[in-house]
Design a protein around this motif. Structure first.
Motif, mmCIF file in Angstrom:
data_model
loop_
_atom_site.group_PDB
_atom_site.id
_atom_site.type_symbol
_atom_site.label_atom_id
_atom_site.label_comp_id
_atom_site.label_asym_id
_atom_site.label_seq_id
_atom_site.Cartn_x
_atom_site.Cartn_y
_atom_site.Cartn_z
ATOM 1 N N LYS A 575 0.826 -1.204 0.000
ATOM 2 C CA LYS A 575 0.000 0.000 0.000
ATOM 3 C C LYS A 575 0.864 1.259 0.000
ATOM 4 C CE LYS A 575 -3.163 2.707 2.798
ATOM 5 N NZ LYS A 575 -3.820 2.876 4.112
ATOM 6 N N LEU A 610 -7.016 1.864 -2.192
ATOM 7 C CA LEU A 610 -5.961 1.279 -1.374
ATOM 8 C C LEU A 610 -6.399 1.059 0.061
ATOM 9 C CD1 LEU A 610 -2.661 3.093 -2.444
ATOM 10 C CD2 LEU A 610 -3.436 0.806 -3.030
ATOM 11 N N THR A 613 -7.016 -2.385 1.115
ATOM 12 C CA THR A 613 -5.927 -3.314 1.433
ATOM 13 C C THR A 613 -5.624 -3.319 2.923
ATOM 14 O OG1 THR A 613 -4.153 -1.673 1.133
ATOM 15 C CG2 THR A 613 -4.920 -2.856 -0.824
ATOM 16 N N ASP A 614 -6.007 -2.231 3.636
ATOM 17 C CA ASP A 614 -5.775 -2.212 5.074
ATOM 18 C C ASP A 614 -6.601 -3.262 5.790
ATOM 19 O OD1 ASP A 614 -3.845 -0.274 5.244
ATOM 20 O OD2 ASP A 614 -5.280 1.381 5.340
#
Length: 658
Positions: A575, A610, A613-614
């Motif tokens: 990321k 993005l 993606t966490d």
């Protein structure tokens, strides 16, 4: 003209011609004697076969001896090293040509009953012995090849990991020779203002190297003005060996390219150029200064990253003098995270370039004066006060802070500046503690760099963004521009995980769907490795278009990933790199304002994507904290290992940890 003695000469002549002796015939002047009067001829001298061969052996041995001594003392054994390389290279190539097959040969002394694993083991040992015997630039060549060793068999991975070990150091006499040659005949004492006998008003220097690598070794010194410096001195044999070594590298790669039908030789000129530049310390000084200026001008990195300054008046093509760094290596995770006992509001020695506290110079000079035998010993003070009285303290830093700084630094190099340090293994990274309790990362050894053009840097950033958003059309557009056919394979190699956004079900599915499940494990492994060989051809399909910088950029990313994984995957590396790739597109001052505004809007949308993606990152993080599994990097590594196992190879994440 009359003779002074006419009568006597005439008398002698008359006597000689008219009064012959009792047995002699008439005199015949200027006539050689007949063969019959010379006596019987001597018999011809004959030599036995043993004596003839002894003479030939003596002449041949003399020629070999002269050639050996010339090669050893003039070319630093360059010819012998090249011949050894050719011999081992041909044996390894022939072994693989004969024995890398699904059905094993049963020929004595040639076939391998144990199969392909034994084939890998014995050839890894051959290459390991070659690198160990040749040393010098061969270790650098091996490290350059090792950038892709993660997809090699485990026997080769173990071999490559040993190439980062310390190398033997040269004698002090050889060190002095290099300094005299590069500084116009001046001695070490004259160049650096030091004294080895404890003279007042002079600096001091250690004759024993603090570190020794394949190309150079590093000595500590304290100059008369109080600066402590690291003096990096190239080993004298390198200059004489480099031409032979690079020539041997080119020849062997050419043979392998032809023999195994792999497009490897096109990479040789670029790799050779980088290796040659790495032995030029003036080039390293230039790279270091460029990186220092870039870091100083980057607000997000200023104060978090430190590049030691180079002292050009004390440097040359083979000698590099920089500020001495006190800190811990990146691989010392324990010292990095233990509690800080160095005092509130204080930092590590030398942070932000502060001058180090002076050592006990009277005691050092006294010890040097007593050293009448000229013995070498260590005189640099060991500054470990921060460890506390019992020596159990540390820097008190979080691994997340350290890795955030590291990923930010190398992402800026790749996506924003296009100036990339390609050897960020833990030995080239120091960690110090700032007075505010944050981490300071110190980057050294700036010999191996690549410089990306603005066009390529922009394309690479767009390629990385496309990987994160599964934009297959953009990926294909860019890979076509680079002459790459196997877009999914290249995407997986870039992300260091299987790329799942392919048009036909993902990278792994594409590889597996054509395999015959009825084949044996050996046949299956052979077929998968044959597919990998074809994949390499597809990645390097157009040698003219293929950006050679990708070789070393891939190495950089692989090492950074290994560092993150070693520290427990504390950051979402993918990321962070994606954010830098997107951010750099609207921060590029060379783009028109309108284009930058459009890129800024795309960056906002990209950050929203993005953020997803966490979810995965924190899922693996929580699982890791509960001791139910590894972090995100461990999960990605496991997925890549599963894919690699289908190729018959085994991934190991610790290849570059040494």
């Amino acid at each position: 003209m009359q003779s002074l003695y006419p009568n006597s000469s005439r008398t002698a002549w008359s006597h000689a011609t008219t009064a012959p002796g009792p047995s002699a015939g008439p005199f015949e002047p200027l006539t050689p004697p007949s063969p019959s009067k010379l006596g019987a001829p001597y018999p011809a001298r004959s030599y036995t076969r043993t004596r003839r061969w002894s003479r030939r052996l003596l002449i041949f041995s003399s020629l070999i001896g002269v050639a050996y001594l010339t090669d050893k003392y003039v070319y630093a054994s360059g010819l012998a090293r090249s011949l050894r390389t050719f011999g081992v290279g041909l044996v390894v190539a022939a072994d693989y040509k004969l024995n890398f097959r699904p059905e094993l040969l049963s020929i004595p002394w040639i076939g391998i009953p144990e199969g392909i694993p034994e084939l890998h083991r014995r050839n890894a040992e051959r290459l390991s012995d070659l690198l160990r015997h040749n040393g010098g630039l061969y270790l650098k060549i091996g490290q350059a090849i090792a950038m892709q060793s993660a997809v090699l068999p485990p026997e080769f991975q173990a071999m490559f990991s040993r190439m980062f070990d310390d190398a033997p150091q040269d004698s002090w006499e050889e060190v002095e020779q290099v300094i005299r040659e590069d500084f116009g005949g001046r001695s070490v004492e004259e160049v650096f203002g030091v004294s080895f006998s404890g003279a007042e008003g002079r600096g001091v220097m250690e004759r024993t190297a603090r570190a020794s690598a394949s190309v150079a070794q590093v000595h500590w010194a304290r100059l008369p003005d109080g600066r402590e410096v690291a003096i990096k001195i190239q080993k004298p044999e390198i200059e004489r060996q480099i031409g032979w070594d690079l020539w041997a590298f080119k020849v062997v790669t050419w043979v392998y390219t032809w023999w195994f039908d792999l497009p490897l030789y096109s990479l040789v000129p670029f790799i050779s150029e980088r290796l040659r530049l790495e032995t030029d310390f003036e080039n390293e000084a230039k790279n270091s200064e460029i990186m220092r200026q870039l870091v100083e001008n980057e607000p997000s990195l200023r104060g978090r990253v430190y590049i030691p300054p180079v002292y050009p008046e004390l440097s040359s093509k083979r000698v590099l003098t920089t500020e001495w760094i006190e800190g811990i290596r990146l691989w010392d995770k324990d010292a990095m995270t233990r509690p800080w006992l160095g005092g509130y509001g204080k930092g590590s020695a030398g942070v932000h370039g502060a001058q180090l506290d002076p050592p006990d110079m009277p005691a050092i000079r006294s010890a040097l004066r007593k050293n009448t035998q000229g013995d070498t010993f260590m005189i640099k003070p060991e500054r470990t006060e921060w460890k506390g009285r019992r020596g159990k303290g540390g820097l008190g830093l979080s691994t997340k802070d350290v890795m955030t700084t590291m990923v930010d630094l190398f992402s800026a190099q790749i996506f924003k500046w296009g100036v990339v340090h390609c050897d960020p293994h833990p030995g080239n990274v120091f960690i110090r503690r700032l007075p505010n309790g944050r981490a300071e990362l110190v980057l050294i050894d700036h010999g191996l760099y690549v410089y990306m053009s603005d066009k390529f840097r922009h394309e690479y950033g767009e390629f990385w963004k496309a990987l994160m958003t599964f934009d297959n059309n953009k990926i294909k557009e860019i890979t076509d521009e680079w002459g790459i056919k196997a877009a999914d394979l290249f995407a997986s190699a870039t992300l260091l995980r299987p790329y799942e956004g392919g048009d036909d079900g993902g990278f792994q599915a594409k590889l597996m769907k054509h395999l015959d499940g009825n084949k044996t494990a050996s046949e299956r492994s052979y077929e998968m490795q044959a597919r990998m060989k074809q994949g390499i051809r597809d990645v390097l399909a157009d040698e003219d278009k293929w950006p050679k910088e990708l070789i070393f950029i891939g190495r950089n990313m692989r090492i950074v990933q290994g560092n993150n994984q070693y520290l427990g995957s504390p950051v979402n590396r993918i990321k962070m790199m994606g954010e830098w790739a997107s951010r750099s597109s609207f921060q590029d001052p060379n783009l028109p304002l309108g284009q930058r505004l459009v890129n800024y809007w795309h960056h906002f949308l990209f950050k929203c994507v993005l953020a997803l993606t966490d979810v995965a990152f924190y899922f693996f993080r929580v699982r890791q904290l509960l001791h139910r599994g590894g972090g995100m990097e461990d999960e990605l590594e496991a997925r890549m290992r599963d894919v690699a196992n289908e190729f018959g190879v085994e991934l190991q994440h610790n290849v570059f940890e040494g």
